[in-house]
Design a protein around this motif. Structure first.
Motif, mmCIF file in Angstrom:
data_model
loop_
_atom_site.group_PDB
_atom_site.id
_atom_site.type_symbol
_atom_site.label_atom_id
_atom_site.label_comp_id
_atom_site.label_asym_id
_atom_site.label_seq_id
_atom_site.Cartn_x
_atom_site.Cartn_y
_atom_site.Cartn_z
ATOM 1 N N HIS A 15 46.210 50.821 34.064
ATOM 2 C CA HIS A 15 46.346 49.605 33.873
ATOM 3 C C HIS A 15 46.140 49.473 35.643
ATOM 4 N N TRP A 16 45.664 47.752 36.137
ATOM 5 C CA TRP A 16 46.019 47.133 36.916
ATOM 6 C C TRP A 16 46.205 45.712 37.078
ATOM 7 N N LEU A 17 46.891 45.060 37.798
ATOM 8 C CA LEU A 17 46.472 43.566 37.955
ATOM 9 C C LEU A 17 46.179 42.976 39.815
ATOM 10 N N THR A 18 45.500 42.279 38.895
ATOM 11 C CA THR A 18 44.436 41.488 40.647
ATOM 12 C C THR A 18 45.870 40.103 40.517
ATOM 13 N N ILE A 19 45.642 39.722 41.999
ATOM 14 C CA ILE A 19 46.782 38.222 41.908
ATOM 15 C C ILE A 19 46.448 37.618 43.338
ATOM 16 N N THR A 20 45.620 36.054 42.724
ATOM 17 C CA THR A 20 45.669 34.984 43.802
ATOM 18 C C THR A 20 46.225 34.605 43.591
ATOM 19 N N ASN A 27 50.372 25.569 52.368
ATOM 20 C CA ASN A 27 48.926 25.734 52.730
ATOM 21 C C ASN A 27 47.957 26.355 51.373
ATOM 22 N N ARG A 28 46.870 26.084 51.050
ATOM 23 C CA ARG A 28 46.020 26.331 49.574
ATOM 24 C C ARG A 28 46.163 27.618 49.072
ATOM 25 N N ASP A 29 46.240 28.700 49.893
ATOM 26 C CA ASP A 29 45.075 30.013 50.180
ATOM 27 C C ASP A 29 46.498 30.391 49.894
ATOM 28 N N GLY A 30 47.988 30.030 49.513
ATOM 29 C CA GLY A 30 48.826 30.650 50.008
ATOM 30 C C GLY A 30 49.616 32.041 50.527
ATOM 31 N N VAL A 41 55.427 45.508 46.693
ATOM 32 C CA VAL A 41 54.841 44.023 47.521
ATOM 33 C C VAL A 41 53.887 43.982 48.715
ATOM 34 N N ARG A 42 53.223 43.134 48.582
ATOM 35 C CA ARG A 42 52.114 42.618 49.478
ATOM 36 C C ARG A 42 52.413 41.449 49.687
ATOM 37 N N PHE A 43 51.502 40.667 50.718
ATOM 38 C CA PHE A 43 51.555 39.679 51.501
ATOM 39 C C PHE A 43 50.166 39.354 51.713
ATOM 40 N N ALA A 44 50.344 38.231 50.927
ATOM 41 C CA ALA A 44 48.458 37.096 51.093
ATOM 42 C C ALA A 44 47.931 36.789 52.329
ATOM 43 N N THR A 45 46.906 37.539 52.951
ATOM 44 C CA THR A 45 46.406 36.685 53.825
ATOM 45 C C THR A 45 44.762 37.460 53.624
ATOM 46 N N ALA A 46 44.233 37.384 55.224
ATOM 47 C CA ALA A 46 42.740 37.463 54.780
ATOM 48 C C ALA A 46 42.626 38.331 56.251
ATOM 49 N N ALA A 47 43.779 38.490 57.165
ATOM 50 C CA ALA A 47 43.114 39.406 57.851
ATOM 51 C C ALA A 47 42.903 40.621 57.530
ATOM 52 N N LEU A 51 36.638 39.575 64.123
ATOM 53 C CA LEU A 51 35.302 38.227 63.695
ATOM 54 C C LEU A 51 35.432 38.581 61.855
ATOM 55 N N SER A 52 36.389 38.704 61.818
ATOM 56 C CA SER A 52 36.030 39.423 59.960
ATOM 57 C C SER A 52 37.622 39.079 59.021
ATOM 58 N N SER A 53 37.200 39.027 57.373
ATOM 59 C CA SER A 53 38.176 39.123 56.857
ATOM 60 C C SER A 53 38.098 39.585 55.512
ATOM 61 N N ASN A 54 39.130 39.555 54.901
ATOM 62 C CA ASN A 54 38.983 41.421 54.030
ATOM 63 C C ASN A 54 39.353 39.805 52.774
ATOM 64 N N ASP A 55 39.042 40.085 51.651
ATOM 65 C CA ASP A 55 39.480 40.029 50.567
ATOM 66 C C ASP A 55 40.903 39.246 50.222
ATOM 67 N N LYS A 56 40.929 38.079 50.033
ATOM 68 C CA LYS A 56 42.741 37.553 49.720
ATOM 69 C C LYS A 56 43.701 37.687 48.414
ATOM 70 N N ARG A 57 42.826 37.850 48.018
ATOM 71 C CA ARG A 57 43.252 38.551 46.515
ATOM 72 C C ARG A 57 44.170 39.655 46.436
ATOM 73 N N LEU A 58 45.335 39.696 45.796
ATOM 74 C CA LEU A 58 46.099 41.124 45.745
ATOM 75 C C LEU A 58 45.795 42.285 44.638
ATOM 76 N N HIS A 59 45.911 42.853 44.981
ATOM 77 C CA HIS A 59 45.136 44.274 44.349
ATOM 78 C C HIS A 59 46.628 45.287 44.048
ATOM 79 N N PHE A 60 47.037 45.439 42.531
ATOM 80 C CA PHE A 60 48.024 45.957 42.423
ATOM 81 C C PHE A 60 48.051 47.017 40.836
ATOM 82 N N GLY A 61 47.862 48.546 41.464
ATOM 83 C CA GLY A 61 47.814 49.321 40.445
ATOM 84 C C GLY A 61 49.352 49.678 39.800
ATOM 85 N N LEU A 62 48.523 49.665 38.662
ATOM 86 C CA LEU A 62 50.497 49.244 38.043
ATOM 87 C C LEU A 62 50.143 51.186 37.532
#
Length: 99
Positions: A15-20, A27-30, A41-47, A51-62
């Motif tokens: 199972h999994w869960l992806t959170i935005t 800030n609107r993106d949290g 534990v995950r921290f919301a970031t797009a770092a 000159l690049s960024s990552n997906d801002k969604r947080l993915h958790f393997g359950l």
């Protein structure tokens, strides 16, 4: 010599869960929001890197857990808890107004 290769992802039954996160105060993106799901534990970031960024969604393997307990700490100080959230979904969590 180049040899063609085929990779097959057979998936699995875990199972999994992806959170935005969607903040309303800072800030609107949290970005900076701390999210804990079933002890992970995950921290919301797009770092990313230069000159690049990552997906801002947080993915958790359950694993075998069909539900999740979620704890959110927003940069504004607001604290939210969600219990028994069903796994296998993309979830958008909005910051509550009250701390």
């Amino acid at each position: 010599m180049i040899v063609p290769q085929i990779f097959l992802n057979r998936g699995g039954n875990s199972h999994w869960l992806t959170i935005t996160s969607a903040a309303s105060v800072a800030n609107r993106d949290g970005f900076g929001t701390r999210v804990q799901v079933n002890g992970q534990v995950r921290f919301a970031t797009a770092a990313g890197s230069y000159l690049s960024s990552n997906d801002k969604r947080l993915h958790f393997g359950l694993g075998s857990a069909a539900t999740a307990d979620i704890e959110i700490r927003w940069p504004s100080g607001v604290h939210q808890n969600l219990r028994g959230v069903k796994a296998g979904q993309f979830l958008i969590i909005e910051e509550s107004v009250k701390p």
